[in-house]
Design a protein around this motif. Structure first.
Motif, mmCIF file in Angstrom:
data_model
loop_
_atom_site.group_PDB
_atom_site.id
_atom_site.type_symbol
_atom_site.label_atom_id
_atom_site.label_comp_id
_atom_site.label_asym_id
_atom_site.label_seq_id
_atom_site.Cartn_x
_atom_site.Cartn_y
_atom_site.Cartn_z
ATOM 1 N N GLU A 119 0.810 -1.219 0.000
ATOM 2 C CA GLU A 119 0.000 0.000 0.000
ATOM 3 C C GLU A 119 0.839 1.263 0.000
ATOM 4 O OE1 GLU A 119 -2.112 -1.476 3.544
ATOM 5 O OE2 GLU A 119 -3.953 -1.152 2.408
ATOM 6 N N TYR A 120 2.097 1.131 -0.486
ATOM 7 C CA TYR A 120 3.005 2.284 -0.507
ATOM 8 C C TYR A 120 3.544 2.504 -1.917
ATOM 9 C CZ TYR A 120 2.984 0.820 4.390
ATOM 10 O OH TYR A 120 2.608 0.411 5.640
ATOM 11 N N THR A 121 3.741 3.769 -2.269
ATOM 12 C CA THR A 121 4.347 4.127 -3.551
ATOM 13 C C THR A 121 5.429 5.165 -3.313
ATOM 14 O OG1 THR A 121 2.315 3.725 -4.802
ATOM 15 C CG2 THR A 121 3.978 5.130 -5.834
ATOM 16 N N VAL A 122 6.621 4.868 -3.800
ATOM 17 C CA VAL A 122 7.744 5.803 -3.708
ATOM 18 C C VAL A 122 8.004 6.387 -5.096
ATOM 19 C CG1 VAL A 122 10.236 6.002 -3.344
ATOM 20 C CG2 VAL A 122 8.832 4.719 -1.726
ATOM 21 N N THR A 123 8.131 7.717 -5.163
ATOM 22 C CA THR A 123 8.452 8.394 -6.418
ATOM 23 C C THR A 123 9.678 9.271 -6.207
ATOM 24 O OG1 THR A 123 6.125 8.468 -7.087
ATOM 25 C CG2 THR A 123 7.649 9.961 -8.215
ATOM 26 N N VAL A 124 10.743 8.999 -6.945
ATOM 27 C CA VAL A 124 11.927 9.850 -6.907
ATOM 28 C C VAL A 124 11.704 11.000 -7.877
ATOM 29 C CG1 VAL A 124 14.407 10.007 -7.328
ATOM 30 C CG2 VAL A 124 13.456 7.953 -6.263
ATOM 31 N N GLN A 125 11.654 12.208 -7.344
ATOM 32 C CA GLN A 125 11.383 13.382 -8.180
ATOM 33 C C GLN A 125 12.649 13.953 -8.804
ATOM 34 O OE1 GLN A 125 8.364 13.937 -8.677
ATOM 35 N NE2 GLN A 125 7.148 13.433 -6.881
ATOM 36 N N GLY A 126 13.754 13.911 -8.065
ATOM 37 C CA GLY A 126 14.981 14.489 -8.602
ATOM 38 C C GLY A 126 16.180 14.116 -7.762
ATOM 39 N N VAL A 127 17.381 14.380 -8.315
ATOM 40 C CA VAL A 127 18.632 14.115 -7.601
ATOM 41 C C VAL A 127 19.594 15.273 -7.828
ATOM 42 C CG1 VAL A 127 18.446 11.593 -7.691
ATOM 43 C CG2 VAL A 127 19.579 12.806 -9.563
#
Length: 465
Positions: A119-127
């Motif tokens: 039930e979790y979602t991880v989104t990497v937006q930037g580095v």
């Protein structure tokens, strides 16, 4: 809010929170002393590292040692003054000097990759990338309907479970309410571990419980992994190296500042501690960089993390940076040098007698010794008298048993110590947690001390630009 692996201190989850390593007042004190900041940051020290305050005032000096020179900074050329990326939005980075400066100059690389599990979602937006640094900006969606926790944020080699060598600090807190949360994590790489062109970023999340507050693993955890490609070419275009080659000498003790590396992700200063010193020197006391530009107030660039001296005396300081704004001057300042007597840098403990047999200045007491299937935990209490003079840290490479055999710390715990501060009877105490492999060790056990409060106060100034 690194990771030679592992010479370091440690990760603790405080509600206010380790992940900010006790920034406010006592928290900030703890951050300086033990590498843990609370508030909204966590320091996971996967090496021998030491945290320092973000804003430090140099101690009143008896003598000013000014080391002129240092060379001029090549700096980004005018045609490279603007990076290729659009501004990162949705993150509150106004208080992060390095990230906000890089964002204004278009140097936070967009990623926009997501991974879901349970039930979790991880989104990497930037580095944001530097020669020895990586800052990851990401969000977590919690659709579980209950409070959750971030247990760990790891970097691994793509296609393997091999964890890279780094120190790290996290902003945004480890607790997750229902809905969307924004996070950012800073990774600090050892000089011998070049930052790779691609990494696997892994985030482990688990439902909140009293059992997960101080844990890095849980049987209910969900792990989300994604491969990130890093734009190292753009980073290199905006990175410059300034030779310093300045020797600092105070009361016969010396250290050399070798060079400063200015990158979009911060300023790194390389140093070396002389092996000829009669005292145990562990670096500068309360270092920071002062950035000045005509018409503006001076800015203090804090030192969030330091690699302590290795076997050859090499060490690395990490500082914040606004160098992309091309300030008129950048000056490294400190209030003196951390130094203590060599012969006092060991702690000898008999866990069967539950007694500390010897320690620096006899200021460390036995706390507890607990056993579980996965690890034995030894806690030691240190009475703080002059916490502004530095932190107590244990050499995380290992310890020696009563028969002279060397042992490594518990691998699952990252070979580290945790620290927390408590007050009682008018005294302040720091508790060091040492994680040992399950084994019946011949007594007593000897732990090397990598740093201990002790300062030779004398103001230092070294121009970088």
């Amino acid at each position: 809010m690194f990771e030679k692996e592992e010479r370091l201190l440690a990760e603790m989850k405080h509600e206010t929170e380790k992940e900010s390593m006790m920034v406010p007042d006592e928290a900030l004190d703890s951050a300086i002393r033990s590498g843990i900041r609370a508030g909204e940051r966590r320091w996971k020290k996967r090496y021998r590292l030491r945290a320092a305050s973000a804003v430090v005032i140099a101690a009143a000096a008896a003598l000013l040692l000014t080391l002129w020179g240092g060379g001029s900074t090549p700096g980004p050329s005018p045609q490279l003054a603007q990076g290729p990326y659009p501004p990162l939005t949705g993150f509150d980075i106004a208080g992060d000097i390095t990230a906000s400066t890089a964002n204004r100059h278009g140097l936070i690389q967009p990623v926009n990759q997501s991974k879901s599990s349970g039930e979790y979602t991880v989104t990497v937006q930037g580095v944001l990338t530097g020669p020895q640094r990586l800052q990851v900006f990401y969000t977590i969606e919690n659709h579980s309907g209950r409070k959750a926790m971030v247990l760990r944020e790891e970097l691994k080699q793509p296609g393997s479970d091999y964890k890279l060598s780094y120190g790290s600090s996290t902003g945004g807190g480890s607790f997750l309410e229902t809905g969307m949360s924004t996070k950012q994590v800073n990774y600090y790489f050892d000089e011998s571990t070049p930052i790779p062109e691609s990494v696997t970023f892994a985030v482990a999340v688990a439902p909140y419980s009293t059992n997960t507050v101080y844990s890095r693993k849980s049987p209910d955890e969900e792990v989300m992994e994604m491969d990130l490609s890093l734009d190292l070419e753009t980073m290199r275009r905006f990175t410059s190296t300034v030779p310093l080659n300045r020797v600092i000498e105070i009361q016969g003790q010396t250290m050399t500042l070798k060079e400063a590396v200015l990158s979009p992700a911060g300023i790194t200063v390389k140093a070396n501690i002389s092996r000829e010193n009669s005292m145990k020197v562990s670096g500068l006391f309360q270092p920071y960089i002062e950035s000045s530009k005509e018409g503006s107030s001076a800015v203090q660039l804090g030192n969030p993390l330091t690699w302590m001296p290795g076997a050859q005396g090499d060490m690395t300081y990490f500082f914040e940076s606004d160098a992309l704004d091309q300030p008129d001057t950048l000056v490294l300042k400190a209030g003196g040098m951390q130094a203590v007597n060599q012969e006092e840098m060991q702690i000898v403990v008999d866990v069967k007698q539950k007694k500390v047999l010897s320690s620096p200045e006899d200021r460390i007491q036995f706390g507890d010794y607990t056993k579980s299937k996965d690890k034995y935990t030894l806690s030691l209490k240190y009475e703080e008298r002059d916490f502004n003079h530095g932190a107590v840290s244990i050499d995380s490479l290992g310890f020696t048993d009563g028969k002279g055999k060397r042992h490594a710390f518990n691998e699952a715990e990252g070979s580290r110590t945790n620290a927390e501060s408590t007050a009682g009877n008018g005294y302040r105490y720091t508790t060091l947690y040492l994680y040992l492999e399950p084994e019946d060790y011949p007594q007593p056990l000897t732990f090397d001390v990598s740093s201990f409060p002790g300062v030779i106060e004398q103001a230092i100034e070294v121009p970088i630009q």
